[in-house]
Design an enzyme around this catalytic site. Structure first.
Site, PDB file in Angstrom:
ATOM      1  N   ASN A 152      -7.399   4.330   9.300  1.00 22.27           N
ATOM      2  CA  ASN A 152      -6.787   3.141   9.883  1.00 22.27           C
ATOM      3  C   ASN A 152      -6.812   3.141  11.409  1.00 22.27           C
ATOM      4  OD1 ASN A 152      -4.929   5.340   9.089  1.00 22.27           O
ATOM      5  ND2 ASN A 152      -3.415   4.200  10.253  1.00 22.27           N
ATOM      6  N   THR A 200      10.695  -7.869 -11.862  1.00 23.02           N
ATOM      7  CA  THR A 200      10.076  -9.181 -12.054  1.00 23.02           C
ATOM      8  C   THR A 200       8.891  -9.341 -11.105  1.00 23.02           C
ATOM      9  OG1 THR A 200      12.209 -10.116 -12.663  1.00 23.02           O
ATOM     10  CG2 THR A 200      10.494 -11.670 -11.997  1.00 23.02           C
ATOM     11  N   CYS A 237       2.456   1.814  11.881  1.00 23.94           N
ATOM     12  CA  CYS A 237       3.601   2.481  11.244  1.00 23.94           C
ATOM     13  C   CYS A 237       4.202   3.575  12.117  1.00 23.94           C
ATOM     14  CB  CYS A 237       3.175   3.067   9.903  1.00 23.94           C
ATOM     15  SG  CYS A 237       2.557   1.803   8.783  1.00 23.94           S
ATOM     16  N   GLY A 243       0.799  -1.218   0.000  1.00 23.04           N
ATOM     17  CA  GLY A 243       0.000   0.000   0.000  1.00 23.04           C
ATOM     18  C   GLY A 243       0.834   1.272   0.000  1.00 23.04           C
TER      19      GLY A 243
END
Length: 394
Positions: A154, A240, A328, A73
């Site tokens: 959040n 990738t 966080c 995110g």
């Protein structure tokens, strides 16, 4: 029950579902080919990546080609803001956001201000955490190129008037991005009906793996790549492809969509039971966030006269995992910017507790949690001179 861990921090991360892990495993070992290769071992994986893209697109009511995989995110948020700023800098240099965004948005805005010369307006929210639409309208300038407002918060779980924000943005020819990391997979989202141009999502919030996310970019939105190198993700995101992660995300989204109605019902009932008991049985407590327009699994409280960190440590000793806000910012000693933005004074914001439920939590667990919280709050308040003074005066 004391020995069992009761996990109530699903907004921070979730356990990867067994079915998701099972779907991923072959892509680490047997089906390990690079999707960009032309031989069958690789081309098969290109097809499975496409299938996961289709699952996510369908969940958002859009075409698979509008979904771009990222490492999570935060990358998706950074990409949306930085690339939009670069793409439209000839049109203007002004961005609008809210004061309660995740730091993936706030710190990117700060970077664009300090390092790139953009101007950012941080719009206020009301006491429930809902964006003030009249202030949003007033903040718009001829140079505004982007509005970015999260779908659901959040920390306090408040769901924003996303559709209305999108209408305002489009009336003025402005791009609208929403950080839907907490909302995607939890509540229904239709990007076309809600006027969303870009949307960020993440796998580990909905029982998928960590390290995988996506950015939805509406067809016709001309923003550049964020990571340069190869031609992956239709030349918009080099590197990738993380095939096991993409497979896991697709499987997690498929299950989340299938079980959504049932989960919303169960989690809302449990959440309301938990909120009802805590507010009734623990005095000098308030619920943070809107009582109705909130995520089904989110309960956020402020307890006067205590420190949230002490509460968390004592809950952990009782086998209960909760948080005081965003994972966080868990290392920070500052009170939550979200709680300050809804008008809480520092001393009350410091005494906050976020409990976010999952589908496996039970009513018995909620009863246990309430009893433990009650006991811990009483104990902490008994040691507080402020509480002692308050009781004497009242």
């Amino acid at each position: 029950m004391d020995k069992k861990v009761i996990y109530l921090d699903h907004a921070a991360t979730t356990a990867t579902r067994p079915e998701v892990l099972e779907a991923m495993l072959p892509y680490f070992t047997e089906n390990y080919g690079n999707p960009s290769s032309i031989y069958e071992l690789g081309s098969k994986n290109k097809q499975i990546v496409t299938e996961s893209r289709e699952i996510i697109g369908k969940a958002l009511g859009t075409d698979a080609q509008n979904i771009y995989f990222t490492a999570g995110g935060s990358e998706a948020d950074n990409w949306a803001l930085v690339a939009a700023a670069e793409a439209f800098k000839n049109k203007g240099n002004h961005i609008i956001t809210s004061k309660i965004e995740h730091h993936a948005i706030l710190h990117t805005c700060e970077y664009l201000e300090k390092e790139r010369g953009f101007e950012v307006t941080y719009v206020d929210v009301d006491e429930h955490g809902i964006l003030k639409l009249d202030e949003l309208k007033k903040a718009i300038r001829p140079t505004t190129i982007l509005i970015t407002v999260m779908f659901a918060n959040n920390e306090i779980g408040t769901i924003q008037p996303v559709k209305e924000i999108g209408v305002i943005a489009h009336e003025h020819g402005i791009l609208f991005h929403t950080d839907a990391v907490q909302a995607f997979g939890q509540i229904p989202i239709d990007v076309d009906a809600m006027n969303i141009d870009m949307l960020s999502g993440s796998g580990h919030k909905l029982n998928g793996p960590k390290g995988i996310g996506f950015l939805y970019i509406r067809k016709g939105v001309k923003i550049r790549s964020f990571i340069h190198g190869g031609a992956q993700e239709r030349k918009r995101r080099a590197g990738t492809e993380n095939v096991p992660g993409i497979v896991g995300l697709g499987k997690a989204v498929e299950i989340a969509v299938r079980t959504m109605d049932e989960r919303i019902k169960k989690e809302t009932e449990l959440r309301d039971y938990l909120i009802g008991r805590i507010l009734k049985e623990i005095p000098y407590t308030r619920l943070n966030g809107d009582s109705e327009k909130r995520l089904p699994n989110n309960a956020n409280f402020s307890f006067q006269f205590i420190e949230g960190e002490s509460l968390l440590i004592m809950l952990d000793m009782a086998g209960i995992c909760g948080s005081s806000g965003s994972a966080c910012t868990s290392g920070s000693l500052d009170p939550s910017h979200v709680l300050l933005a809804i008008g809480l004074p520092h001393e009350i914001a410091h005494g906050s507790l976020r409990l976010t439920l999952g589908e496996d939590n039970t009513k018995e667990e909620m009863d246990y949690v309430v009893e433990k919280v009650k006991g811990i709050v009483e104990r902490l308040r008994s040691m507080s001179p402020l509480y002692e003074d308050f009781i004497k005066k009242n």
